[in-house]
Motif scaffolding. Sequence first.
Motif, PDB file in Angstrom:
ATOM      1  N   PHE A 131      -3.069   2.964  -5.849  1.00 20.53           N
ATOM      2  CA  PHE A 131      -4.460   2.590  -5.661  1.00 20.53           C
ATOM      3  C   PHE A 131      -4.908   2.813  -4.216  1.00 20.53           C
ATOM      4  O   PHE A 131      -4.115   2.632  -3.279  1.00 20.53           O
ATOM      5  CB  PHE A 131      -4.669   1.116  -6.027  1.00 20.53           C
ATOM      6  CG  PHE A 131      -4.173   0.748  -7.396  1.00 20.53           C
ATOM      7  CD1 PHE A 131      -4.579   1.473  -8.508  1.00 20.53           C
ATOM      8  CD2 PHE A 131      -3.295  -0.305  -7.569  1.00 20.53           C
ATOM      9  CE1 PHE A 131      -4.118   1.145  -9.773  1.00 20.53           C
ATOM     10  CE2 PHE A 131      -2.827  -0.647  -8.821  1.00 20.53           C
ATOM     11  CZ  PHE A 131      -3.239   0.097  -9.928  1.00 20.53           C
ATOM     12  N   PRO A 132      -6.168   3.166  -4.017  1.00 20.12           N
ATOM     13  CA  PRO A 132      -6.712   3.270  -2.658  1.00 20.12           C
ATOM     14  C   PRO A 132      -6.643   1.917  -1.950  1.00 20.12           C
ATOM     15  O   PRO A 132      -6.547   0.876  -2.588  1.00 20.12           O
ATOM     16  CB  PRO A 132      -8.167   3.702  -2.885  1.00 20.12           C
ATOM     17  CG  PRO A 132      -8.180   4.294  -4.255  1.00 20.12           C
ATOM     18  CD  PRO A 132      -7.144   3.543  -5.050  1.00 20.12           C
ATOM     19  N   LYS A 133      -6.717   1.962  -0.641  1.00 22.05           N
ATOM     20  CA  LYS A 133      -6.594   0.754   0.168  1.00 22.05           C
ATOM     21  C   LYS A 133      -7.583  -0.318  -0.254  1.00 22.05           C
ATOM     22  O   LYS A 133      -7.208  -1.486  -0.433  1.00 22.05           O
ATOM     23  CB  LYS A 133      -6.796   1.114   1.642  1.00 22.05           C
ATOM     24  CG  LYS A 133      -6.662  -0.056   2.600  1.00 22.05           C
ATOM     25  CD  LYS A 133      -6.812   0.413   4.048  1.00 22.05           C
ATOM     26  CE  LYS A 133      -6.655  -0.740   5.022  1.00 22.05           C
ATOM     27  NZ  LYS A 133      -6.782  -0.271   6.428  1.00 22.05           N
ATOM     28  N   ALA A 134      -8.844   0.055  -0.438  1.00 20.55           N
ATOM     29  CA  ALA A 134      -9.875  -0.929  -0.778  1.00 20.55           C
ATOM     30  C   ALA A 134      -9.636  -1.525  -2.165  1.00 20.55           C
ATOM     31  O   ALA A 134      -9.848  -2.722  -2.382  1.00 20.55           O
ATOM     32  CB  ALA A 134     -11.254  -0.277  -0.717  1.00 20.55           C
ATOM     33  N   LEU A 141       0.829  -1.207   0.000  1.00 23.22           N
ATOM     34  CA  LEU A 141       0.000   0.000   0.000  1.00 23.22           C
ATOM     35  C   LEU A 141       0.867   1.262   0.000  1.00 23.22           C
ATOM     36  O   LEU A 141       0.532   2.260  -0.642  1.00 23.22           O
ATOM     37  CB  LEU A 141      -0.921  -0.003   1.218  1.00 23.22           C
ATOM     38  CG  LEU A 141      -1.906   1.160   1.327  1.00 23.22           C
ATOM     39  CD1 LEU A 141      -2.864   1.170   0.136  1.00 23.22           C
ATOM     40  CD2 LEU A 141      -2.690   1.066   2.643  1.00 23.22           C
ATOM     41  N   ALA A 142       1.988   1.201   0.691  1.00 22.64           N
ATOM     42  CA  ALA A 142       2.866   2.373   0.782  1.00 22.64           C
ATOM     43  C   ALA A 142       3.437   2.772  -0.568  1.00 22.64           C
ATOM     44  O   ALA A 142       3.809   3.936  -0.764  1.00 22.64           O
ATOM     45  CB  ALA A 142       4.005   2.090   1.759  1.00 22.64           C
ATOM     46  N   ASN A 143       3.479   1.842  -1.520  1.00 20.50           N
ATOM     47  CA  ASN A 143       4.058   2.122  -2.830  1.00 20.50           C
ATOM     48  C   ASN A 143       3.028   2.023  -3.957  1.00 20.50           C
ATOM     49  O   ASN A 143       3.402   1.953  -5.123  1.00 20.50           O
ATOM     50  CB  ASN A 143       5.202   1.143  -3.105  1.00 20.50           C
ATOM     51  CG  ASN A 143       6.392   1.359  -2.198  1.00 20.50           C
ATOM     52  OD1 ASN A 143       7.240   2.190  -2.469  1.00 20.50           O
ATOM     53  ND2 ASN A 143       6.435   0.619  -1.092  1.00 20.50           N
ATOM     54  N   SER A 144       1.758   2.011  -3.582  1.00 16.46           N
ATOM     55  CA  SER A 144       0.714   1.808  -4.576  1.00 16.46           C
ATOM     56  C   SER A 144      -0.047   3.103  -4.877  1.00 16.46           C
ATOM     57  O   SER A 144      -0.303   3.908  -3.978  1.00 16.46           O
ATOM     58  CB  SER A 144      -0.274   0.751  -4.067  1.00 16.46           C
ATOM     59  OG  SER A 144      -1.380   0.645  -4.942  1.00 16.46           O
ATOM     60  N   ARG A 198      -8.820  -5.431  -3.016  1.00 15.94           N
ATOM     61  CA  ARG A 198      -9.671  -6.195  -3.930  1.00 15.94           C
ATOM     62  C   ARG A 198      -8.835  -6.907  -5.001  1.00 15.94           C
ATOM     63  O   ARG A 198      -9.071  -8.079  -5.316  1.00 15.94           O
ATOM     64  CB  ARG A 198     -10.693  -5.271  -4.590  1.00 15.94           C
ATOM     65  CG  ARG A 198     -11.701  -6.016  -5.483  1.00 15.94           C
ATOM     66  CD  ARG A 198     -12.794  -5.104  -5.987  1.00 15.94           C
ATOM     67  NE  ARG A 198     -12.306  -4.139  -6.962  1.00 15.94           N
ATOM     68  CZ  ARG A 198     -12.160  -2.834  -6.723  1.00 15.94           C
ATOM     69  NH1 ARG A 198     -12.467  -2.353  -5.526  1.00 15.94           N
ATOM     70  NH2 ARG A 198     -11.730  -2.023  -7.661  1.00 15.94           N
ATOM     71  N   PHE A 199      -7.853  -6.200  -5.558  1.00 12.48           N
ATOM     72  CA  PHE A 199      -6.979  -6.819  -6.554  1.00 12.48           C
ATOM     73  C   PHE A 199      -6.200  -7.983  -5.957  1.00 12.48           C
ATOM     74  O   PHE A 199      -6.059  -9.042  -6.579  1.00 12.48           O
ATOM     75  CB  PHE A 199      -6.004  -5.795  -7.134  1.00 12.48           C
ATOM     76  CG  PHE A 199      -6.612  -4.889  -8.177  1.00 12.48           C
ATOM     77  CD1 PHE A 199      -7.359  -5.411  -9.228  1.00 12.48           C
ATOM     78  CD2 PHE A 199      -6.416  -3.518  -8.125  1.00 12.48           C
ATOM     79  CE1 PHE A 199      -7.912  -4.584 -10.196  1.00 12.48           C
ATOM     80  CE2 PHE A 199      -6.968  -2.691  -9.081  1.00 12.48           C
ATOM     81  CZ  PHE A 199      -7.724  -3.216 -10.118  1.00 12.48           C
TER      82      PHE A 199
END
Length: 261
Positions: A40-43, A35-38, A47-48
């Motif tokens: 995309f939102p958390k949700a 998540l720190a390097n994405s 989902r992915f």
Amino acid sequence: MNKIVETGDGTVGKALEVLDSVAAVGGPVRFTDLLANSPFPKATLYRFLQTLTHQGMLSYDPDRQTYALGMRLVRLAHTAWSRSSLAPIARPHLDRLSAELGETLHLAQLDQGQVLYVDKRNAAQPVEMFSSAGKVGPAYCTGVGKAMMAHLPPDAVEQVMVRQSFHRFTPHTYTTPAELAAELTAITKRGYAFDREEHEPGIICIAVPILSDRGRAIGAISVTSTTTRTDLGALKLLAPRLRAVAQDIAGDARDWRFPEQ
């Protein structure tokens, strides 16, 4: 960890970006690190990850709460290696050349503008270096990469050129498209490429393209050594032998439907 960059290829493209981000870590990775390097939102990221896990492309360890590449991906990779890689066809040629020369040999193909090492033979006296089978490296500062780029059609060269980082690995690295373009022209004329310590200090090589009947590069092979054991002049003498091996590999691959770059 490399930051994910969206490609604009829709849901499938985004899912593959997440898959790439897990692969780039080189081992099991936690959701918080992804998540720190994405972008995309958390949700969305969650989902992915769930979809990729359900499809067997990723595996999830509930005890350590980490994600890793899944066995379905391993099966697909093995199929791709056996059906779309030069490695199985080139193997006997590499074995003979390795026994003859006793130096490090590389077999590579282009993948999204970068070098994918699909096979390797270690020298009789192995030398530690970046490359290994299955590893991806830069095209602009490696002998195999430049050998393939020099035999791409102009529009394909432009597409590959913009994918190069031109990071200066050593004082010998080309750092501008103009420098690389001039080098590619010279490679096309002489038929082989050098790595003049451009990627790793002390590592040099000579490389030749493996060309289809239409003159398109479907791969490249190289002989790699060190500046403490040899020099470019000695490697240059191997060009005729390398060309002959490349032609033999291309001949064996003629009836195999390799994707041309």
